[in-house]
Write an enzyme that holds these catalytic residues in place. Sequence first.
Site, PDB file in Angstrom:
ATOM      1  N   HIS A  30      -8.541   3.405   8.358  1.00  0.00           N
ATOM      2  CA  HIS A  30      -8.993   2.101   7.861  1.00  0.00           C
ATOM      3  C   HIS A  30     -10.427   1.798   8.265  1.00  0.00           C
ATOM      4  O   HIS A  30     -11.145   1.129   7.506  1.00  0.00           O
ATOM      5  CB  HIS A  30      -8.069   0.984   8.360  1.00  0.00           C
ATOM      6  CG  HIS A  30      -6.872   0.765   7.495  1.00  0.00           C
ATOM      7  ND1 HIS A  30      -5.680   1.426   7.681  1.00  0.00           N
ATOM      8  CD2 HIS A  30      -6.678  -0.046   6.415  1.00  0.00           C
ATOM      9  CE1 HIS A  30      -4.809   1.040   6.765  1.00  0.00           C
ATOM     10  NE2 HIS A  30      -5.385   0.148   5.977  1.00  0.00           N
ATOM     11  N   ASN A  80       0.842  -1.202   0.000  1.00  0.00           N
ATOM     12  CA  ASN A  80       0.000   0.000   0.000  1.00  0.00           C
ATOM     13  C   ASN A  80       0.879   1.254   0.000  1.00  0.00           C
ATOM     14  O   ASN A  80       0.793   2.095   0.896  1.00  0.00           O
ATOM     15  CB  ASN A  80      -0.942  -0.016   1.200  1.00  0.00           C
ATOM     16  CG  ASN A  80      -2.219   0.771   0.934  1.00  0.00           C
ATOM     17  OD1 ASN A  80      -2.339   1.468  -0.082  1.00  0.00           O
ATOM     18  ND2 ASN A  80      -3.164   0.691   1.848  1.00  0.00           N
TER      19      ASN A  80
END
Length: 495
Positions: free
Chosen positions: A349, A318
């Site tokens: 998240h 990521n």
Amino acid sequence: QVNFVVCQLFALLAAAWFRTYLHASKTSPFVRHLVATFLGLYLALFCFGWYALHFVIQSGISYCLMIITGVENMHKYCFVFALGYLTVCQITRVYIFDYGQYSADFSGPMMIITQKITSLAFEIHDGMCRKNEDLTPSQRCLAVRRMPSPLEHLSYTCNFMGILAGPLCSYKDYITFIEGRSYQLLQPAANGKEDTKHPQTEPSPHIAVAQKLLVCGLSLLFHMTITQALPVEYNIDEHFRATASWPVRFFYLYLSLMAARPKYYFAWTLADAINNAAGFGFRGYEPSGAARWDLVSNLRIQQIELSTSFKMFLDNWNIQTALWLKRVCYERATFSPTIQTFILSAIWHGVYPGYYLTFLTGVLMTLAARAIRNNIRHYFVESPAVKACYDVVTWATTQVAISYTVVPFVLLSVRPSLTFYSSCYFCLHVGSILVLLVFPLKRTQKRSKKHESLQAAWPRKLEEESLLQKNSYSTPNNSCKQSQEVSCRQQALQQ
């Protein structure tokens, strides 16, 4: 999820059409912005229905905050609003609609839009409010010197290439692509203050797109076969915990978490291919002359699977999110930047408790790994044979530590996560704490910054300046950064 895949495949075809028929040499930036935005909102509406309105609302209110609050405080207000709006949507989705269900829900694209909103706000603040000498080289290069128009802002946050799965890109890179300046090389002049443009032939992305689609196919095949046979939930199965030996349990832990990664490989690599098919993502040329199409790539699979340190894994997983966390949090934190960065990552998240367990565990693992590396690694790098053995040991340790850390991220809830950790007697938690007690961290954030400031005036940088001027295959973004670094070094040497 089917809608998501169908929309991404449609976006891939639209990207090829966009590059062919709406190329910057044939169409104005206004038309390219308009079409990219329209296609993005259409895909969002098709995939998520009227939940897609959240994208426009979040982006629109953020732009209004930029205008109303001014450049002095826009970054703070936009950061709090965008992250708060995302969190409210995540709470609503998780605790009201579908707790524990993996689905291609609307909060996923909102996570990317939140990154873009906050990144742009900080870049405008850096470019229009802060003094140039107060910025780091990367901040100077990414700084935005004028306020975007409403269409430019909406196009950046909601374009069809990245609205469903990202990845994040800087505003300046996106505008450069829309205006057709991605293929003009910038070479720093002798005085380090001006850039000379060198037009070049536009490279074709076809090979890069084909390679990434092949990776997508293999990842999807792996996910639909191996992943189903190695569920992560089996790590907390009572019979398995009671009968399996420790080596078997840790080996299965590694295999099950490795098998959980291909779905991310598929989604992120496909998103990267979509951007490349539209002509976006060109970074420059290798010394061999090969074109690089990894400007907005989100992962490096080989480095992930062969990581020999916690940091190496995080740096290749990521990637764009890691850069976002670094730019908006780590570099700007006044105390405990590592802890603040992991907390922000957990909030971004979502609101599942497992996320917080994972990132709090990640803080311990990161600090412990850093302490070990700083204190003992230099004993094992002199001999090639010893270093090879050291790399094997650190690879195995890293893979187990990563798997151990992210189990709650997959299990989501507190009870199964604690069941797993208690069955392992919190061994790596305890081990990390002991490591930090035995091997204290050598470098603090303040000492690191002081070291960097001393390096800026080091005479050896004159040699680097000459090397930078010889680098003729940089992209506009990289060349801008190099030019500004040269200028700053010359000023420091003069002082």
